[in-house]
Write an enzyme that holds these catalytic residues in place. Structure first.
Site, PDB file in Angstrom:
ATOM      1  N   GLY A  21       0.859  -0.997  -0.083  1.00 55.61           N
ATOM      2  CA  GLY A  21      -0.098  -0.010  -0.114  1.00 55.61           C
ATOM      3  C   GLY A  21       0.952   1.078   0.075  1.00 55.61           C
TER       4      GLY A  21
ATOM      5  N   GLY B 293       0.244  -5.168   0.589  1.00 53.17           N
ATOM      6  CA  GLY B 293      -1.076  -5.067  -0.248  1.00 53.17           C
ATOM      7  C   GLY B 293      -0.790  -5.863  -1.594  1.00 53.17           C
TER       8      GLY B 293
ATOM      9  N   GLU C  75       5.194  -5.901   7.590  1.00 53.51           N
ATOM     10  CA  GLU C  75       4.388  -4.804   8.483  1.00 53.51           C
ATOM     11  C   GLU C  75       4.980  -4.587   9.650  1.00 53.51           C
ATOM     12  OE1 GLU C  75       1.685  -5.788   5.136  1.00 53.51           O
ATOM     13  OE2 GLU C  75       3.107  -6.976   6.745  1.00 53.51           O
TER      14      GLU C  75
ATOM     15  N   ASP D  82      -2.110  -7.499   7.010  1.00 51.00           N
ATOM     16  CA  ASP D  82      -3.613  -7.387   6.675  1.00 51.00           C
ATOM     17  C   ASP D  82      -3.838  -8.060   5.280  1.00 51.00           C
ATOM     18  OD1 ASP D  82      -2.254  -5.274   5.468  1.00 51.00           O
ATOM     19  OD2 ASP D  82      -4.067  -4.099   5.678  1.00 51.00           O
TER      20      ASP D  82
END
Length: 357
Positions: free
Chosen positions: A66, A114, A137, A145
């Protein structure tokens, strides 16, 4: 004028989506996620499209994750744009997982965070010798996630726990072993493969392009990984790793040094997320859990501080708060999993229309 960040076209019967931010290694933005969601929703019912290919522009990777610079800016403004972005992104992950047509993800180069979300939930996941993938992360004070906790909690033994906590960038052999990809191909023949996919089904074409799967270090390390990472908390894991390191295990020594650099809160929250995800029955339930945890991380100190240290100031010296594992309070971790009330993300894996609304 700037080029579109997502390029989509139908070549023969193949729908092709290209992430088009090569200078940013195709880092995913809210607009890109929304466009992919809309395009895939339309192609799902389009008889002219028999299968879908997702790839990245340039030669550096499919997607480096992301756009965390944009997230950092938004956190300072209250985080509402990121909340909306994640809601769209997780619907996209769910749609990919339940897609009614072959979804071919070309996972060449960097495929992080992502990028895993838009590839590893697909039906045909292709890596190359250049693949470097993972969920890094914890390095930025966040938690895996985009369904990462679902995937890694279901990897062989405790190998997924090791990958999630250390956040290491992994090559093709490890990505295949973890279950994040299906096949290894030669990147030099990728365009030839894609051209054939325009007129022939992937299951008919792909066998001629497959390479032998190389041996996985994670598989070789399973005995001690399974023992160490099955421990109840991160402190016990680090202690067990240190014992192995003291006995001469170089990989355990590297893991100890790696974990020492991560956010203590993120490490504990990641372990708790993985343990809970293992007991959840679907990707959608896990995405809903990750959404709860993610929104709490937007309010934390470590997430913006981790982004600052890694990509804003690039001093690589985050001031984690709290700074030690022992100071992370269990009640703060538990609070991250509490219901969001009216802000809950509710996903229906059987309703394609829900995913593209």
């Amino acid at each position: 004028m700037d080029e579109p960040q997502i390029l989509s076209e139908v070549r023969g019967s193949l729908g092709v989506i290209t992430l088009n931010r090569p200078r940013a290694v195709n880092a995913l933005t809210a607009g890109m996620a929304a466009t992919m969601l809309q395009t895939l929703g339309e192609w799902a019912s389009d008889p002219a499209v028999s299968q879908v290919l997702v790839r990245g522009a340039g030669d550096r990777g499919l997607c480096a994750g992301g756009d965390i610079v944009a997230i950092h800016r938004d956190i300072a403004a209250g985080g509402r744009e990121t909340e909306a972005f994640w809601a769209t992104e997780y619907r996209l992950n769910s749609l990919i997982n339940a897609y009614p047509k072959p979804y071919i993800a070309y996972m060449d180069g960097l495929v992080l965070g992502g990028g895993v979300g838009i590839s590893a939930h697909g039906s045909h996941r292709l890596v190359t010798s250049r693949t470097r993938s993972g969920m890094p992360e914890t390095t930025i004070g966040f938690v895996p996630d985009v369904g990462g906790t679902y995937l890694l909690s279901r990897a062989p033994g405790e190998t997924g726990t090791h990958a999630a906590l250390t956040g290491e960038h992994l090559g093709a052999a490890e990505v295949l072993y973890l279950g994040l990809a299906d096949h290894l191909i030669d990147f030099a023949r990728a365009e030839e493969l894609f051209a054939e996919l325009e007129r022939r089904p992937v299951d008919e074409v792909l066998p001629a392009y497959l390479l032998p799967v190389p041996a996985s270090n994670l598989e070789a390390w399973r005995p001690w990984l399974d023992d160490v990472y099955a421990r109840q908390d991160v402190e016990e894991i680090v202690s067990a790793l240190q014992e192995l390191a003291d006995d001469g295990n170089a990989e355990a020594q590297y893991a100890v040094a790696t974990l020492a650099k991560k956010s203590p809160t993120a490490l504990k929250l990641t372990l708790a997320s993985l343990r809970r995800a293992r007991d959840l029955g679907s990707l959608e339930e896990t995405l809903e859990q990750e959404y709860r945890v993610g929104l709490r991380c937007l309010e934390s100190r470590d997430f913006p501080e981790g982004i600052r240290a890694q990509v804003i100031d690039k001093d690589y010296a985050p001031a984690w708060n709290p700074p030690t594992l022992a100071q992370v309070r269990q009640e703060d971790l538990d609070a991250c999993f509490a219901s969001l009330g009216e802000r809950e993300l509710k996903l229906n894996p059987r309703a394609l229309s829900d995913a593209v609304e």
